[in-house]
Design an enzyme around this catalytic site. Structure first.
Site, mmCIF file in Angstrom:
data_model
loop_
_atom_site.group_PDB
_atom_site.id
_atom_site.type_symbol
_atom_site.label_atom_id
_atom_site.label_comp_id
_atom_site.label_asym_id
_atom_site.label_seq_id
_atom_site.Cartn_x
_atom_site.Cartn_y
_atom_site.Cartn_z
ATOM 1 N N ASP A 8 30.380 78.204 54.961
ATOM 2 C CA ASP A 8 29.345 78.304 53.934
ATOM 3 C C ASP A 8 30.083 78.257 52.591
ATOM 4 O O ASP A 8 31.288 78.527 52.538
ATOM 5 C CB ASP A 8 28.608 79.636 54.126
ATOM 6 C CG ASP A 8 27.681 79.955 52.981
ATOM 7 O OD1 ASP A 8 26.828 79.125 52.670
ATOM 8 O OD2 ASP A 8 27.827 81.055 52.396
ATOM 9 N N ASP A 10 28.745 79.291 48.863
ATOM 10 C CA ASP A 10 28.546 80.442 47.971
ATOM 11 C C ASP A 10 28.776 81.758 48.718
ATOM 12 O O ASP A 10 28.094 82.044 49.695
ATOM 13 C CB ASP A 10 27.119 80.444 47.408
ATOM 14 C CG ASP A 10 26.886 79.296 46.443
ATOM 15 O OD1 ASP A 10 27.845 78.890 45.773
ATOM 16 O OD2 ASP A 10 25.747 78.820 46.370
ATOM 17 N N ARG A 49 16.498 76.935 47.011
ATOM 18 C CA ARG A 49 16.128 77.123 45.606
ATOM 19 C C ARG A 49 14.650 77.522 45.482
ATOM 20 O O ARG A 49 14.311 78.429 44.732
ATOM 21 C CB ARG A 49 16.383 75.812 44.859
ATOM 22 C CG ARG A 49 16.421 75.984 43.362
ATOM 23 C CD ARG A 49 16.676 74.656 42.684
ATOM 24 N NE ARG A 49 17.943 74.047 43.059
ATOM 25 C CZ ARG A 49 18.289 72.795 42.778
ATOM 26 N NH1 ARG A 49 17.460 72.020 42.106
ATOM 27 N NH2 ARG A 49 19.458 72.306 43.156
HETATM 28 P P1 B16 Z 1 21.051 75.289 44.669
HETATM 29 P P2 B16 Z 1 25.043 78.678 50.346
HETATM 30 C C1 B16 Z 1 22.991 78.834 48.622
HETATM 31 O O1 B16 Z 1 24.282 78.428 48.942
HETATM 32 C C2 B16 Z 1 22.981 80.100 47.783
HETATM 33 O O2 B16 Z 1 23.525 81.198 48.522
HETATM 34 C C3 B16 Z 1 21.555 80.437 47.410
HETATM 35 O O3 B16 Z 1 21.520 81.611 46.622
HETATM 36 C C4 B16 Z 1 20.942 79.235 46.654
HETATM 37 O O4 B16 Z 1 19.575 79.504 46.391
HETATM 38 C C5 B16 Z 1 21.076 77.994 47.507
HETATM 39 O O5 B16 Z 1 22.426 77.786 47.836
HETATM 40 C C6 B16 Z 1 20.525 76.758 46.810
HETATM 41 O O6 B16 Z 1 21.379 76.427 45.757
HETATM 42 O O7 B16 Z 1 19.950 75.814 43.813
HETATM 43 O O8 B16 Z 1 22.371 75.145 43.956
HETATM 44 O O9 B16 Z 1 20.671 74.035 45.413
HETATM 45 O O10 B16 Z 1 25.205 80.176 50.467
HETATM 46 O O11 B16 Z 1 24.229 78.035 51.444
HETATM 47 O O12 B16 Z 1 26.358 77.990 50.097
HETATM 48 MG MG MG Z 2 26.481 82.069 51.209
#
Ligand code: B16
Ligand code: MG
Length: 216
Positions: A8, A10, A49
């Site tokens: 993963d 984030d 998102r």
């Molecule tokens: P974006 P992961 C996720 O990443 C985040 O943990 C989550 O908080 C976020 O809403 C999601 O990505 C979408 O991100 O707005 O940049 O498309 O933990 O799956 O790496």
């Molecule tokens: Mg994550």
């Protein structure tokens, strides 16, 4: 036998939580939602998102149409992208580079499985691209974690069967997704004990028995 590890992004490879929080907070304040907190932000971890937007909107009383919600999500993303311009190698979490290098030396393929549509930009800014074989992200999928799609796509891109992949995750939604994909999981991060992953470690500084994990 594990032939690929899918990380993963984030909260596992990089720390972008604070930037997501700042961007959502800015949007919340513009909507007169003053009590959007870091605890609310925790509920956005690993989810899409649009689902994250619902967490913000649930703190207020206004009703928005689907079209208005798309505009709001896009506005938050523009704030987030602005903040990502400041991202550097400093956002890479401890011992990530050493771990990716060690796995590569063992002949293990490295994948990324993230629902973030900003994955390519984040990997570029943090200079992690060269450590990764294949990326599966929000741009490749139609269903977010806990759906297994992002990990199944990663396995396909790596040319591996699902039972040859191990997932490293920091969110409950991600661990559920890994299990649904038929993959074993290593849970990391502040909530690693609550994730119900097959293996657990606070972070990559912990004593992870990679020999055992890769034999599984
Ligand atoms: P974006 P992961 C996720 O990443 C985040 O943990 C989550 O908080 C976020 O809403 C999601 O990505 C979408 O991100 O707005 O940049 O498309 O933990 O799956 O790496
Ligand atoms: Mg994550």
């Amino acid at each position: 036998m594990i032939k690929g590890v899918i990380f993963d992004l984030d909260g596992v490879l990089v720390s972008t939580d604070e930037l997501h929080y700042k961007a959502w907070k800015q949007l919340a304040l513009e909507l007169d939602i003053t009590d959007f907190t870091k605890e609310d932000n925790q509920r956005q971890k690993g989810v899409s998102r649009m689902e994250s937007l619902e967490v913000v909107l649930s703190k207020g009383s206004r009703i928005f149409t689907d079209a208005e919600k798309l505009v709001l999500a896009e506005r938050k993303n523009s704030y987030y992208i602005e903040l990502l311009q400041e991202l550097s190698t400093e956002a890479v979490l401890p011992r990530v580079v050493e771990t990716l290098t060690m796995l590569r030396e063992r002949g293990i393929l490295i994948g990324v499985g993230s629902v973030s549509k900003n994955t390519p930009l984040i990997l570029k800014r943090t200079q992690l691209e060269s450590y990764i074989d294949k990326v599966s992200c929000g741009l490749d999928i139609t269903r977010s974690k806990p759906d297994p799609e992002v990990f199944v796509v990663a396995a396909n891109k790596l040319g591996l069967e699902v039972d040859e992949c191990l997932v490293v995750e920091d969110s409950a939604a991600g661990v559920v997704a890994a299990k649904a994909a038929g993959m074993r999981s290593l849970g990391v991060g502040p909530e690693y004990k609550e994730l119900e992953a097959d293996y657990e470690a606070l972070n990559f500084n912990s004593n992870i028995h990679w020999d055992n994990l890769l034999k599984a």
